[in-house]
Motif scaffolding. Structure first.
Motif, mmCIF file in Angstrom:
data_model
loop_
_atom_site.group_PDB
_atom_site.id
_atom_site.type_symbol
_atom_site.label_atom_id
_atom_site.label_comp_id
_atom_site.label_asym_id
_atom_site.label_seq_id
_atom_site.Cartn_x
_atom_site.Cartn_y
_atom_site.Cartn_z
ATOM 1 N N GLU A 1 25.496 47.278 21.573
ATOM 2 C CA GLU A 1 26.931 47.490 21.375
ATOM 3 C C GLU A 1 27.506 48.261 22.557
ATOM 4 N N VAL A 2 28.523 47.710 23.193
ATOM 5 C CA VAL A 2 29.128 48.365 24.355
ATOM 6 C C VAL A 2 29.850 49.638 23.915
ATOM 7 N N LYS A 3 29.521 50.747 24.596
ATOM 8 C CA LYS A 3 30.108 52.040 24.261
ATOM 9 C C LYS A 3 30.963 52.622 25.386
ATOM 10 N N TYR A 4 30.746 52.103 26.603
ATOM 11 C CA TYR A 4 31.412 52.734 27.748
ATOM 12 C C TYR A 4 31.583 51.739 28.890
ATOM 13 N N VAL A 5 32.789 51.697 29.439
ATOM 14 C CA VAL A 5 33.079 50.918 30.643
ATOM 15 C C VAL A 5 33.651 51.870 31.683
ATOM 16 N N ASN A 6 33.101 51.834 32.877
ATOM 17 C CA ASN A 6 33.579 52.667 33.975
ATOM 18 C C ASN A 6 33.823 51.776 35.187
ATOM 19 N N ALA A 7 35.038 51.795 35.708
ATOM 20 C CA ALA A 7 35.362 50.951 36.866
ATOM 21 C C ALA A 7 36.369 51.652 37.757
ATOM 22 N N ASP A 8 36.124 51.593 39.058
ATOM 23 C CA ASP A 8 37.110 52.117 40.012
ATOM 24 C C ASP A 8 37.453 51.034 41.027
ATOM 25 N N PHE A 9 38.642 51.155 41.551
ATOM 26 C CA PHE A 9 39.084 50.265 42.621
ATOM 27 C C PHE A 9 40.002 51.093 43.508
ATOM 28 N N SER A 10 39.404 51.732 44.498
ATOM 29 C CA SER A 10 40.168 52.543 45.440
ATOM 30 C C SER A 10 39.759 52.166 46.850
ATOM 31 N N ILE A 11 40.701 51.651 47.600
ATOM 32 C CA ILE A 11 40.464 51.239 48.983
ATOM 33 C C ILE A 11 41.587 51.796 49.857
ATOM 34 N N LYS A 12 41.219 52.481 50.928
ATOM 35 C CA LYS A 12 42.214 53.126 51.780
ATOM 36 C C LYS A 12 43.055 52.104 52.536
ATOM 37 N N PHE A 13 44.350 52.245 52.413
ATOM 38 C CA PHE A 13 45.298 51.444 53.189
ATOM 39 C C PHE A 13 45.816 52.310 54.338
ATOM 40 N N GLU A 14 45.698 51.806 55.549
ATOM 41 C CA GLU A 14 46.213 52.544 56.702
ATOM 42 C C GLU A 14 47.738 52.475 56.717
ATOM 43 N N ASN A 15 48.369 53.579 57.080
ATOM 44 C CA ASN A 15 49.837 53.645 57.164
ATOM 45 C C ASN A 15 50.515 53.085 55.913
ATOM 46 N N PRO A 16 50.241 53.672 54.741
ATOM 47 C CA PRO A 16 50.790 53.113 53.497
ATOM 48 C C PRO A 16 52.311 53.090 53.433
ATOM 49 N N ASP A 17 52.966 53.981 54.206
ATOM 50 C CA ASP A 17 54.421 53.989 54.161
ATOM 51 C C ASP A 17 55.027 52.778 54.861
ATOM 52 N N ASN A 18 54.208 51.993 55.552
ATOM 53 C CA ASN A 18 54.694 50.783 56.210
ATOM 54 C C ASN A 18 54.210 49.515 55.505
ATOM 55 N N THR A 19 53.797 49.645 54.247
ATOM 56 C CA THR A 19 53.309 48.498 53.493
ATOM 57 C C THR A 19 54.044 48.390 52.162
ATOM 58 N N ARG A 20 53.853 47.241 51.499
ATOM 59 C CA ARG A 20 54.458 47.047 50.180
ATOM 60 C C ARG A 20 53.833 47.963 49.138
ATOM 61 N N MET A 21 52.678 48.586 49.459
ATOM 62 C CA MET A 21 52.002 49.452 48.495
ATOM 63 C C MET A 21 52.886 50.602 48.049
#
Length: 325
Positions: A148-168
């Motif tokens: 029986e599944v009790k725990y799911v752990n997932a991350d998705f973090s990737i550095k975007f260079e110059n984020p102020d110049n992107t749609r992010m």
């Protein structure tokens, strides 16, 4: 649609993800890219030349009216997904729309309602759902391999260079970690555990109002998911699904992984599942299978799945105070 007939694709919006998708279309024998559209005819023509596509349009409406196109891939920024998808469906086009389908749950409802009204195939482009490793992971869980599944752990973090110049960081385009990459960990938890009983979430924000990092806890009856996303730094981008009899580790980058491991007690088994291309090929093949079978939605990622995930994302937005116009 005959089984031997090539399925003719059109692409709406010609940014980076559209280029990746067009490259993957070339790997599928039954697919043909026959038309592309941008708000700039020069950009459209350059894109068409690069991918040996016969038609280039300087407006989206022109592509919607092209009767030679079987299905459209909507690859514009998040803020225009709903409007363009609805227009395409109203022009009797089948649609594969990039995730997230919309910035607001109500718009997702309208998109699906329109697809049903016009009886056209419509699917959210959650390509991870069709990844061979993810499909096998679900089979292991359903077979009781980890109990029986009790725990799911997932991350998705990737550095975007110059984020102020992107749609992010552009709040008008639906920028922010949650909508762009945070939906992936949410997708995985939903796929495995379903709709949570309670959602806890906290974020840090950019000056524009877009979230820069978001952490989420999903509370279930007897289980939890702990999820994280950001574009300020790169972390492991791994995922772990733990059950009462074992665990499954999805190797980096987990959302497009070509390998995973199954651990049961002291025994660890490694599975290598190389993908065709980057992996968009599998959602393309799913679209083809549905079209050839005259289906209006996929059984693997249905309209209801998209609605339920959109409702979870909407609640996270409300919890963290993320506001789109």
């Amino acid at each position: 649609m005959g089984n031997s007939q090539k399925i003719k694709w059109g692409i709406v919006g010609l940014g980076n993800i559209a280029q990746q998708f067009a490259s993957e279309l070339q790997l599928i024998d039954s697919a043909e890219l026959c038309a592309v559209a941008s708000r700039s005819i020069d950009k459209a023509q350059d894109f068409a030349n690069k991918f040996k596509c016969s038609k280039a349009y300087g407006s989206y409406d022109e592509l919607f009216q092209d009767e030679n196109v079987d299905i459209l891939y909507i690859a514009t920024p998040h803020d225009s997904h709903a409007e363009l998808t609805i227009k395409a469906l109203q022009n009797n086009k089948n649609v594969l729309c990039e995730k997230p389908l919309a910035l607001h749950y109500g718009d997702v409802v309208k998109m699906i309602t329109t697809a049903k009204k016009y009886n056209k195939f419509f699917m959210e482009a959650f390509w991870t759902r069709f990844n061979p490793s993810i499909r096998e992971t679900l089979q292991h869980i359903q077979n009781g391999s980890i109990g029986e599944v009790k725990y799911v752990n997932a991350d998705f973090s990737i550095k975007f260079e110059n984020p102020d110049n992107t749609r992010m960081t552009d709040i008008e385009l639906g920028g922010g970690a949650l909508m762009d990459i945070g939906v992936y960990p949410l997708f995985l938890a939903y796929l495995i555990l379903g709709i949570p009983k309670e959602i806890l979430a906290k974020s840090n924000f950019y000056s524009t109002g877009a979230d820069t990092q978001t952490s989420i806890i999903l509370q279930y009856e007897g289980a939890q998911a702990v999820l994280h996303s950001s574009f300020l730094y790169t972390c492991n981008v791994e995922a772990t699904i733990s059950g009462t009899k074992g665990r499954i580790n999805l190797d980096p980058l987990w959302f497009m992984t070509e390998s995973y491991s199954l651990t049961q007690g002291d025994q660890k088994t490694k599975f290598e599942r190389p993908t065709l291309g980057k992996g968009y090929t599998y959602e393309i093949e799913e679209c083809h299978a549905c079209l050839k079978a005259n289906k209006t939605e996929s059984e693997l990622w249905s309209h209801q799945n998209s609605l339920e995930l959109a409702a979870i994302v909407e609640e996270v937005k409300n919890k963290i105070g993320l506001v789109y116009s």
